[in-house]
Design a protein around this motif. Structure first.
Motif, mmCIF file in Angstrom:
data_model
loop_
_atom_site.group_PDB
_atom_site.id
_atom_site.type_symbol
_atom_site.label_atom_id
_atom_site.label_comp_id
_atom_site.label_asym_id
_atom_site.label_seq_id
_atom_site.Cartn_x
_atom_site.Cartn_y
_atom_site.Cartn_z
ATOM 1 N N ILE A 211 -15.875 -7.037 12.349
ATOM 2 C CA ILE A 211 -17.099 -6.506 11.926
ATOM 3 C C ILE A 211 -16.993 -5.548 11.046
ATOM 4 O O ILE A 211 -18.244 -5.292 10.159
ATOM 5 N N ASN A 212 -16.248 -4.960 10.799
ATOM 6 C CA ASN A 212 -15.742 -4.080 9.555
ATOM 7 C C ASN A 212 -14.373 -3.811 9.246
ATOM 8 O O ASN A 212 -13.605 -4.572 10.120
ATOM 9 N N ALA A 213 -13.782 -3.117 8.385
ATOM 10 C CA ALA A 213 -12.331 -2.846 8.193
ATOM 11 C C ALA A 213 -11.536 -2.243 9.442
ATOM 12 O O ALA A 213 -10.301 -2.500 9.394
ATOM 13 N N ASP A 214 -12.272 -1.738 10.388
ATOM 14 C CA ASP A 214 -11.578 -1.207 11.260
ATOM 15 C C ASP A 214 -11.656 -1.740 12.646
ATOM 16 O O ASP A 214 -10.566 -1.717 13.218
ATOM 17 N N THR A 215 -12.925 -2.295 12.873
ATOM 18 C CA THR A 215 -13.083 -2.854 14.245
ATOM 19 C C THR A 215 -13.172 -4.467 14.215
ATOM 20 O O THR A 215 -13.795 -4.958 13.513
ATOM 21 N N GLY A 216 -12.220 -4.806 15.101
ATOM 22 C CA GLY A 216 -12.119 -6.575 15.125
ATOM 23 C C GLY A 216 -11.446 -6.983 16.607
ATOM 24 O O GLY A 216 -11.164 -6.145 17.364
ATOM 25 N N PHE A 217 -11.495 -8.138 16.584
ATOM 26 C CA PHE A 217 -11.117 -8.878 17.961
ATOM 27 C C PHE A 217 -10.266 -9.995 17.641
ATOM 28 O O PHE A 217 -10.384 -10.670 16.954
ATOM 29 N N VAL A 218 -9.396 -10.296 18.636
ATOM 30 C CA VAL A 218 -8.536 -11.416 18.582
ATOM 31 C C VAL A 218 -8.602 -11.857 20.170
ATOM 32 O O VAL A 218 -8.713 -11.331 21.134
ATOM 33 N N ALA A 219 -8.833 -13.359 20.307
ATOM 34 C CA ALA A 219 -9.075 -14.096 21.348
ATOM 35 C C ALA A 219 -7.843 -14.996 21.822
ATOM 36 O O ALA A 219 -7.612 -15.888 20.828
ATOM 37 N N GLY A 220 -7.582 -15.013 22.828
ATOM 38 C CA GLY A 220 -6.391 -15.930 23.361
ATOM 39 C C GLY A 220 -6.442 -15.870 24.948
ATOM 40 O O GLY A 220 -7.416 -15.719 25.388
ATOM 41 N N LYS A 221 -4.988 -16.002 25.341
ATOM 42 C CA LYS A 221 -4.957 -15.861 26.828
ATOM 43 C C LYS A 221 -5.400 -14.356 27.135
ATOM 44 O O LYS A 221 -5.693 -13.929 28.339
#
Length: 659
Positions: A211-221
């Motif tokens: 959502i910006n250069a710092d905050t992010g998400f990765v999805a998997g198991k």
């Protein structure tokens, strides 16, 4: 579920295997299934506004809606490659990518699609664009491509890996994030000129969003969250493998994720915590178009075949309740006929319009599972024509017939089929065997064929008509009936001669419950004979819909099947109370019964009740509204009455006793 997209904080869509499409309008708390017209695996969904959306999937399918998902149209993409990702940069310009390096582009909202040269033969799994010109694609073997001219050219990027790259997210011209198998995470701060890599987990990472250069998400198991541009991560175990993420543009606090087994999770605090909204969602949607055929193996157990996507419904309580026992065929597969040799073993036949071949499926466990008998063939079918009828003489010997005069015979329960010469090229509509050796086929152009050796050889009979013959039934080896243009033809000498009975409809189905009692249907008409077909009487069918099939399990209990999902049942041989059988979306409750004063009618639709005495005289009529209604019957004479509750959707007929 394979992908999810939210147009705002309340409205979202998720797609998956077997044409699964679901929608929420309350932020993910409740989801409704939507029929999108296909049965393919749906891999990616994207909306350009609240009303206009696109879905990409198997065999080059792209679907479009302009009414917030109520209706979907299939677009011409000029590719049969499976598409795994679709994105739009504005209302007109969009891209889709998939197998063998396929990238296609539209500049007119999907009306036309042009194939772009990606420069790779690797599967492309993800697309991300920040404007009309600048975008990236990732896929197998560490493939990452970048375009700065709207896809006209693609530059390969050095990712330093051959790992599958499942997802890419371009935040802006500088910040690029990629995730892949084996826990891989790649980050670039110079538009992909170079990447720094790290391993987040030992399992696959399936999707990534920032959502910006710092905050992010990765999805998997695992679900992972970073607040420092990917240098450190917080891990969350959702107990389901997540395949896709969606963050509404209007509210970055909301994070939606979907995954295997229909799992859906929602976060209201940028992924700090999640709540499960739906689990174990069935990944098929049993869309009911029109019922085309049915078959009962005993008084309680019956099967309905639908004409779309090889849906089969089953009842085990004499038609009171029906459930899907088979769905998940392709949307291009159509059923024409269903037949059970015994309570366990059944077959249906039809046509695969995609591969232009006939299909036959078989069950050996009362419809619990169905197998395509031609899965090992190049196109999953037999011949190049539709198979319209199937009949088994015993557990091993069966015959199927279809268009262009084709006849196929099996002597090993359907494992192998041999072509039999019919001698004609007419469409063969229906096959029926009166004995193990004597059988008949009805077809177009007034054609009737007969065999006396179990189907190895067929000879033409003279029917006296050139009209289409859609139905045939024999009560013994010599006496039989066919339905044709506004008449029934009867033979008593094995088809050597025929006597006609004129009607005001064309019978599409004929069925006898014995040598004397028989029925024929067509249009919205039903006729009955009680003297072996010498005379026929018209009956009231209780429906204005077209009736396709009729089937009796005994002399009194019968069913008719028709358009608009019509199922009607009689337990009186068709007399007095021919009553509908409903799927569970409708109900009518009448109590107390018997009653001396008034009755309560609880129903979920506005309706009208009509009360008849046993002579057929109408004695009471009253308007009903959704919910509980009181009806005074105190002034009626004691005795039995027939009550018909008539709503715009259904007719419910039952008996009421006044005491």
């Amino acid at each position: 579920m394979k992908d999810v997209f939210f147009t705002d904080t309340l409205t979202g869509y998720a797609v998956g295997v077997a044409g699964t499409l679901i929608k929420t309008t309350d932020g993910g708390n409740n989801w409704n299934r939507i029929y999108c017209g296909v049965w393919d695996e749906l891999n990616s969904v994207y909306f350009t506004d609240a009303y206009t959306g696109y879905i990409a999937g198997e065999r080059g399918r792209i679907l479009k809606t302009t009414d917030a998902g109520q209706h979907w149209d299939s677009l011409i993409t000029n590719t049969t490659r499976t598409l795994y990702s679709i994105v739009f940069v504005n209302s007109n310009t969009g891209y889709a990518a998939g197998d063998s390096g396929t990238v296609i582009k539209t500049t007119n909202g999907g009306t036309t699609w042009n194939t772009l040269t990606s420069g790779t033969a690797n599967r492309l799994l993800s697309l991300s664009f920040i404007d009309e010109n600048n975008g990236m694609a990732t896929g197998n073997n560490g493939t990452a491509l970048k375009t700065t001219d709207g896809g006209a050219t693609w530059q390969p990027l050095n990712t330093g890996t051959i790992t599958v790259l499942n997802a890419v997210y371009m935040l802006d011209n500088n910040h690029v994030f990629i995730c892949g198998n084996a826990g891989l995470f790649l980050r670039s701060v110079n538009g992909g000129a170079d990447f720094t890599d790290s391993t987040l987990t030992t399992t696959n990472n399936n999707d990534i969003k920032f959502i910006n250069a710092d905050t992010g998400f990765v999805a998997g198991k695992n679900f992972l969250r970073t607040t420092d541009g990917g240098q450190t991560w917080t891990f969350y175990n959702l107990n389901k493998e997540v395949l896709s993420l969606s963050i509404p543009a209007s509210n970055h606090n909301k994070v939606y994720s979907v995954g295997y087994d229909g799992s859906i999770f929602v976060s209201d605090n940028q992924g700090a915590s999640f709540s499960s909204k739906l689990t174990n969602l069935q990944t098929y949607y049993s869309y009911i178009d029109d019922y085309v055929d049915f078959f009962f193996t005993d008084a309680n157990t019956g099967y309905i075949a639908c004409n779309l996507a090889t849906d089969v419904f089953k009842t085990t309580d004499g038609g009171t309740n029906w459930y899907s026992c088979h769905g998940g065929g392709l949307p291009d597969e159509f059923i024409y006929d269903i037949y059970f040799f015994n309570i366990d073993t059944g077959y249906y036949c039809g046509f695969d319009t995609w591969n232009q071949v006939g299909i036959i499926y078989k069950t050996v466990n009362q419809g619990n599972t169905w197998i395509n008998l031609f899965d090992s063939s190049p196109w999953g079918g037999i011949g190049l024509v539709a198979l319209r009828s199937i009949f088994f003489i015993n557990s091993n010997i069966g015959i199927t017939v279809g268009n262009s005069g084709v006849i196929y015979k099996t002597i090993d329960g359907g494992q192998n089929w041999a072509s039999i010469t019919s001698g004609i090229s007419n469409t063969l509509n229906k096959i029926f065997f009166a004995t193990d050796s004597i059988g008949y086929i009805a077809g177009s152009g007034g054609k009737i064929l007969k065999t006396t050796d179990g189907g190895d050889h067929w000879t033409p009979l003279t029917s006296g008509t050139t009209s289409d013959i859609p139905s045939i039934y024999f009560i013994n080896k010599d006496t039989g009936f066919v339905g044709t243009n506004n008449m029934i033809l009867k033979t008593t000498d094995g088809g050597n001669s025929w006597v006609s009975v004129l009607l005001n409809f064309t019978p599409t189905s004929i069925h006898f419950s014995g040598t004397d009692y028989g029925y024929a249907t067509g249009g919205n008409k039903i006729i009955k004979t009680t003297d072996g077909g010498n005379t026929w009487n018209y009956m009231h069918s209780e429906t204005a819909n077209s009736i396709y099939r009729i089937f009796f399990t005994d002399s009194l209990t019968g069913y008719i099947l028709g358009s608009n999902r019509t199922i009607l049942k009689t337990v009186t041989g068709g007399m007095v109370n021919t009553n509908p059988v409903f799927l569970p979306n409708s109900y009518v409750k009448i109590y107390p019964n018997p009653s001396a004063g008034s009755i309560t009618i609880d129903n979920n639709d506005d309706a009208t009740i009509r009360l008849f005495d046993m002579s057929g005289k109408l004695v009471l009529t009253k308007q009903l509204y959704s919910g509980e209604n009181q009806v005074d019957i105190s002034l009626l004479n004691n005795g039995m009455y027939i009550a018909k509750v008539i709503s715009p959707k259904n007719i419910r007929t039952t008996k009421i006793i006044k005491n």
